[in-house]
Design an enzyme around this catalytic site. Structure first.
Site, short mmCIF file in Angstrom:
data_model
loop_
_atom_site.label_atom_id
_atom_site.label_comp_id
_atom_site.label_asym_id
_atom_site.label_seq_id
_atom_site.Cartn_x
_atom_site.Cartn_y
_atom_site.Cartn_z
N HIS A 55 -0.14 37.57 -5.41
CA HIS A 55 0.84 37.43 -4.34
C HIS A 55 2.12 38.15 -4.77
O HIS A 55 2.29 38.50 -5.93
CB HIS A 55 1.16 35.95 -4.08
CG HIS A 55 1.65 35.23 -5.30
ND1 HIS A 55 0.80 34.51 -6.12
CD2 HIS A 55 2.87 35.15 -5.87
CE1 HIS A 55 1.49 34.01 -7.12
NE2 HIS A 55 2.76 34.38 -7.00
N HIS A 141 7.54 43.26 -7.32
CA HIS A 141 6.40 43.69 -8.14
C HIS A 141 5.34 42.60 -8.12
O HIS A 141 5.63 41.44 -7.77
CB HIS A 141 6.84 43.98 -9.58
CG HIS A 141 7.35 42.78 -10.29
ND1 HIS A 141 8.65 42.32 -10.16
CD2 HIS A 141 6.74 41.91 -11.15
CE1 HIS A 141 8.82 41.25 -10.89
NE2 HIS A 141 7.67 40.95 -11.50
#
Length: 203
Positions: A55, A141
């Protein structure tokens, strides 16, 4: 779609470790699984991210009462109603290091003003609701692994890797609980906040 009511109080109001994130897709899950296998063959050792847990984290909320998380979900839902759907692109491999020692491997995301805008909108709601989060620049990220061991010339090996661009469609965000175990954290989605309006209660 279930619309969460602000006055709906959870029966259990204990504290849970929680965070806000964007769910990804099967293509990225496979891409990370393939990348981890390559890294293992190169000699990297790490606490690797499970593909099913992939995620994009927006905010770590820490330990919060379930009632406060429910209230936050409702308020974020109000704020994000009508927010545009968009696509972000994952396109490179990167790392965080300390004293020339790799600490975290990650996948970088192409600069996207809509993604930054989403982050800023959610941050406003978090601040209004007096939840403390770490301040700092938003560097989106996706964590691949937290390094425990690495080969010689590790930087050259990482630079030799290619990662084919993956697109992720976004029309909602999720609020998750995170339960720490000896092996790895276990994530459970509590609420889905849809850009079209409304909050889905997941668990």
């Amino acid at each position: 779609m279930i619309q969460l009511k602000e006055d709906k109080e959870p029966i259990n109001d204990s504290k849970v470790r929680s965070f806000i994130a964007i769910e990804t897709n099967k293509e990225l899950e496979k891409g990370i699984s393939d990348l981890i296998e390559k890294l293992k063959r190169m000699g990297f050792k790490a606490n690797w991210t499970q593909a099913k847990n992939v995620h994009l984290t927006l905010f770590f909320l820490g330990d919060q009462k379930i009632s406060k998380i429910a209230h936050l979900a409702y308020k974020i839902g109000e704020r994000l109603t009508g927010f545009p759907t968009f696509i972000f692109k994952i396109q490179r491999i990167g790392f965080f290091e300390n004293n020339n020692v790799p600490r975290v491997l990650w996948l970088g995301i192409k600069d996207d003003p809509t993604l930054v805008g989403l982050y800023e909108e959610v941050k406003k709601v978090i601040k209004i609701n007096e939840i403390d989060t770490k301040e700092g620049d938003f560097v989106p990220h996706i964590t691949v692994g937290r390094i425990k061991g690495y080969p010689n010339h590790w930087q050259e090996l990482l630079n030799s890797l290619d990662f084919e661009e993956i697109k992720v469609f976004v029309n909602s965000i999720g609020i998750y609980s995170s339960t720490l175990t000896k092996k790895r954290p276990i994530y459970n989605k509590l609420y889905t906040v849809d850009f079209e309006g409304g909050v889905i209660i997941n668990g």
